[in-house]
Design a protein around this motif. Structure first.
Motif, mmCIF file in Angstrom:
data_model
loop_
_atom_site.group_PDB
_atom_site.id
_atom_site.type_symbol
_atom_site.label_atom_id
_atom_site.label_comp_id
_atom_site.label_asym_id
_atom_site.label_seq_id
_atom_site.Cartn_x
_atom_site.Cartn_y
_atom_site.Cartn_z
ATOM 1 N N UNK A 164 0.806 5.705 3.318
ATOM 2 C CA UNK A 164 1.707 4.601 2.899
ATOM 3 C C UNK A 164 1.175 4.304 1.431
ATOM 4 N N UNK A 165 -0.191 4.413 1.244
ATOM 5 C CA UNK A 165 -0.658 3.912 -0.223
ATOM 6 C C UNK A 165 -0.240 5.171 -1.061
ATOM 7 N N UNK A 166 -0.543 6.226 -0.654
ATOM 8 C CA UNK A 166 -0.237 7.627 -1.722
ATOM 9 C C UNK A 166 1.288 7.609 -2.075
ATOM 10 N N UNK A 167 2.345 7.333 -1.063
ATOM 11 C CA UNK A 167 3.383 7.373 -1.246
ATOM 12 C C UNK A 167 4.017 6.208 -2.202
ATOM 13 N N UNK A 168 3.532 5.112 -1.653
ATOM 14 C CA UNK A 168 3.842 3.943 -2.423
ATOM 15 C C UNK A 168 3.317 4.123 -3.841
ATOM 16 N N UNK A 169 2.190 4.403 -4.147
ATOM 17 C CA UNK A 169 1.601 4.576 -5.389
ATOM 18 C C UNK A 169 2.722 5.443 -6.375
ATOM 19 N N UNK A 170 2.731 6.645 -5.683
ATOM 20 C CA UNK A 170 3.921 7.732 -6.350
ATOM 21 C C UNK A 170 5.261 6.960 -6.779
ATOM 22 N N UNK A 171 5.736 6.253 -6.001
ATOM 23 C CA UNK A 171 7.180 5.902 -5.984
ATOM 24 C C UNK A 171 6.886 4.702 -7.048
ATOM 25 N N UNK A 172 5.934 3.841 -6.962
ATOM 26 C CA UNK A 172 6.000 2.802 -8.233
ATOM 27 C C UNK A 172 5.863 3.366 -9.522
ATOM 28 N N UNK A 173 4.885 4.424 -9.459
ATOM 29 C CA UNK A 173 4.750 4.981 -10.785
ATOM 30 C C UNK A 173 6.032 5.619 -11.434
ATOM 31 N N UNK A 174 6.834 6.362 -10.622
ATOM 32 C CA UNK A 174 7.945 6.882 -10.695
ATOM 33 C C UNK A 174 9.307 5.917 -11.007
ATOM 34 N N UNK A 175 9.037 4.647 -10.650
ATOM 35 C CA UNK A 175 9.939 3.453 -10.845
ATOM 36 C C UNK A 175 11.140 3.531 -9.807
ATOM 37 N N UNK A 176 10.656 4.049 -8.364
ATOM 38 C CA UNK A 176 11.786 4.187 -7.693
ATOM 39 C C UNK A 176 11.329 3.298 -6.328
ATOM 40 N N UNK A 207 -0.913 -4.351 -8.306
ATOM 41 C CA UNK A 207 -0.923 -5.299 -7.294
ATOM 42 C C UNK A 207 -0.463 -4.681 -6.006
ATOM 43 N N UNK A 208 0.361 -3.417 -5.933
ATOM 44 C CA UNK A 208 0.289 -2.579 -4.619
ATOM 45 C C UNK A 208 -0.964 -2.146 -4.073
ATOM 46 N N UNK A 209 -1.943 -1.605 -4.736
ATOM 47 C CA UNK A 209 -3.352 -1.373 -4.566
ATOM 48 C C UNK A 209 -4.130 -2.324 -3.901
ATOM 49 N N UNK A 210 -3.955 -3.561 -4.441
ATOM 50 C CA UNK A 210 -4.810 -4.660 -4.158
ATOM 51 C C UNK A 210 -4.249 -5.355 -2.861
ATOM 52 N N UNK A 211 -3.063 -4.988 -2.319
ATOM 53 C CA UNK A 211 -2.297 -5.339 -1.344
ATOM 54 C C UNK A 211 -2.915 -4.357 -0.294
ATOM 55 N N UNK A 212 -2.482 -3.201 -0.396
ATOM 56 C CA UNK A 212 -2.792 -2.091 0.594
ATOM 57 C C UNK A 212 -4.275 -1.425 0.902
ATOM 58 N N UNK A 213 -5.034 -1.687 -0.201
ATOM 59 C CA UNK A 213 -6.304 -1.602 -0.002
ATOM 60 C C UNK A 213 -7.336 -2.258 1.099
ATOM 61 N N UNK A 250 4.130 0.599 -17.950
ATOM 62 C CA UNK A 250 4.595 -0.657 -17.516
ATOM 63 C C UNK A 250 4.327 -0.640 -15.872
ATOM 64 N N UNK A 251 4.724 0.657 -15.355
ATOM 65 C CA UNK A 251 4.594 0.685 -13.913
ATOM 66 C C UNK A 251 3.303 0.329 -13.275
ATOM 67 N N UNK A 252 2.324 0.709 -14.200
ATOM 68 C CA UNK A 252 0.729 0.517 -13.809
ATOM 69 C C UNK A 252 0.711 -0.879 -13.070
ATOM 70 N N UNK A 253 1.132 -1.924 -13.847
ATOM 71 C CA UNK A 253 1.037 -3.257 -13.397
ATOM 72 C C UNK A 253 1.449 -3.353 -11.912
ATOM 73 N N UNK A 254 2.487 -2.707 -11.511
ATOM 74 C CA UNK A 254 3.028 -2.841 -10.034
ATOM 75 C C UNK A 254 2.128 -2.016 -9.190
ATOM 76 N N UNK A 255 1.479 -0.926 -9.704
ATOM 77 C CA UNK A 255 0.592 -0.429 -8.837
ATOM 78 C C UNK A 255 -0.826 -1.147 -8.534
#
Lengths: 316, 248
Positions: free
Chosen positions: B198-210, B133-139, B126-131
């Motif tokens: 920022x992208x790599x750290x954010x993606x990691x944290x979203x996937x891990x749920x933190x 959105x996150x990538x759409x903004x950060x890219x 389910x965390x993939x959905x957040x990623x």
């Protein structure tokens, strides 16, 4: 109003000429050096000349790709520099018949892509692309990838692309270069059809036979300057190029006749002469042959070609 | 965009290579880590590497896509036809860049989902959905970055020298496979000035749920890259027109 008007058009390119290992000198190449011309609406206008004479530069300026360094040009009544976007909407362009497409897209997909660039909706673009594929004889190949197309098919697709926005004026830079005779014939027939429909065609070519067959007006460009302009017939007349007459005489040996005689392909004597009045001279020769009691085996009247015009103009 | 997407889809070989690369490299570093630490490396650390290498591939593709768009356009004659059409080249290149964003999001999601299921179980998907959105903004800032490289290619004509330099700096300073704090301070500063750390750290944290929403603020600041890219693109256009006489 003319479809295309140029006044004192100039374009220079700077080239670096190597003088020594460390030094280079700027050299100025005059690609166009004061070109003025007018192209009427609905005609096929051909610009001919040797390589490097300025033909492609001319096409690129008129199609808004290059900015001239001097003079002005109007296409469809719009200035090519100040009103470039207006010009772009009313022209079609072929710069190289085998380039300009996505290799991983099909013929129809490529045409739709270009249609969308000209503001067509998806449906309009698909419909137009299908029509153009039919028109250019690619109807059965529209679904094939461009990378699988032969050179002739690519050239046809280039013409189709140039027509995707229903242009008033089409620029074709050597549209049949490298094509086999059948493909070239198909392209020529297409160009003829475009002119019949009222489109203005501005083309360049090295194939003088093609230029002569298609063009209403021909301009010869040499070192960036127009050195001759007119219809193919006018150019020949202006240069007083002669017709060549050949009358074959059925005789075993050369008859005693007041015209120059050579031996023809079939071994018979042939009267061969250059003349400005082919009709009159032909009657004279035939009368003379009959008066001497021989029969005529065949007659050929060879018109001066545009190639001769070009050779004569360029060697001046 | 549609044409570009179709081209991407038809270049499946490239996609497969791009998909294999993060798995192979992260597995290699996992195995090396296991050997060096005597089996102290966890699957979560492999996932850390997998996400890092995947974002690195995304970064390379995104940074150089405009450069290659222009280069291919020049080589195939397509660029001249675009310039001779009523569409602005900026619109054409932005469409291509946005297509790249979509393609890279799909690419990232596919790889990350596999890694996520393997390490954290299917519940974390389910965390993939957040990623997404996150990538759409950060890219988006990356598109600006992309335009800068693209205009450099137009001026210098060859994409390789420009993209090679950019990619070397990006891969060294962005902390794809190690925390950025391990770097010397000047490289840390460089990494923080670019969007990828920022992208790599954010993606990691979203996937891990933190991940916390407040962490998005630097990304908003990085949208300045997009503005910068657009400004420099325009300046580059003007410089190119002056230099070459091409009617851009």
């Amino acid at each position: 109003m003319n479809a295309i008007t140029c006044e004192d058009l100039r374009k220079f390119f700077r080239a670096k000429v190597k003088r020594s290992f460390f030094s280079r000198e700027d050299s100025l190449i005059r690609a166009l050096d004061g070109v003025s011309l007018g192209v009427e609406r609905g005609v096929v206008f051909s610009l001919v000349g040797p390589n490097g004479a300025g033909k492609t530069t001319m096409v690129k300026i008129l199609s808004t790709l290059l900015i001239p360094d001097g003079g002005r040009a109007e296409v469809g009544g719009y200035d090519v520099v100040k009103q470039a976007n207006h010009v772009r909407r009313i022209i079609g362009l072929v710069l190289a018949p085998d380039k300009g497409f996505y290799t991983r897209l099909t013929g129809i997909e490529n045409l739709v892509y270009y249609g969308r660039l000209y503001g067509l909706s998806k449906e309009e673009a698909v419909k137009k692309a299908e029509q153009l594929l039919e028109l250019t004889g690619l109807g059965a190949d529209g679904a094939r990838l461009y990378e699988e197309y032969s050179l002739g098919m690519r050239a046809k697709l280039s013409i189709a692309k140039a027509l995707i926005n229903d242009p008033e004026i089409v620029f074709l830079d050597e549209p049949t270069i490298g094509l086999d005779p059948l493909s070239a014939r198909r392209i020529r027939s297409l160009i003829k059809d475009l002119a019949t429909q009222g489109m203005t065609v501005f083309m360049t070519s090295h194939n003088m036979w093609e230029v002569e067959a298609l063009s209403n007006t021909v301009a010869v460009i040499k070192s960036g300057k127009i050195v001759a302009e007119g219809s193919p017939a006018e150019l020949k007349e202006r240069l007083r190029l002669s017709y060549r007459l050949e009358v074959e005489i059925i005789a075993d040996k050369s008859p005693d006749i007041n015209f120059p005689v050579t031996v023809g392909e079939r071994g018979y004597p042939v009267v061969t002469m250059e003349t400005d009045r082919p009709g009159e001279d032909l009657v004279k020769v035939i009368d003379e042959v009959r008066r001497l009691g021989y029969s005529v085996g065949g007659v050929r009247v060879l018109e001066p070609s545009l190639e001769e015009v070009l050779t004569r103009v360029l060697s001046r | 965009m549609e044409a570009e997407l179709k081209v991407f889809i038809r270049e499946a070989g490239v996609f497969l290579f791009m998909a294999f690369f993060p798995f192979i490299t992260s597995l290699l570093s996992y195995c090396a880590g296991m050997a060096l630490t005597g089996g102290q490396v966890t699957p979560a650390q492999w996932f850390y590497q997998l996400v890092g290498f995947t974002v690195m591939m995304v970064a390379f593709a995104m940074s150089s896509s405009s450069a290659w768009y222009f280069r291919r356009g020049m080589m195939t004659g397509r660029l001249e036809y675009i310039l001779a059409s009523p569409v602005s080249p900026l619109v054409a290149v932005l469409s291509s860049a946005l297509t790249n964003v979509i393609f890279n999001i799909v690419y990232f999601i596919l790889i990350a989902s596999i890694g996520l299921v393997l390490v954290y179980g299917i519940g974390h998907l389910v965390n993939v959905i957040g990623v997404i959105l996150f990538l759409a903004i950060t890219l988006m800032p990356v598109i600006g970055f992309n335009l800068l490289v693209g205009i450099a290619t137009i001026i210098f004509r060859e994409p390789e020298p420009v993209t090679n330099v950019i990619n070397s700096i990006v891969s060294a300073a962005s902390g794809f496979t190690y925390p950025i704090i391990l770097l010397p301070s000047f490289l840390q500063a460089l990494g923080q000035a670019m969007p990828y750390s920022y992208i790599v750290n954010g993606a990691r944290e979203i996937l891990a749920g933190s991940f916390q929403l407040a962490q998005l603020s630097p990304q908003i600041f990085l949208l300045g890259y997009l503005a910068l890219g657009l400004v420099f693109f325009r300046l580059g256009e003007v410089a190119y027109v002056r230099k070459s006489g091409v009617h851009w």
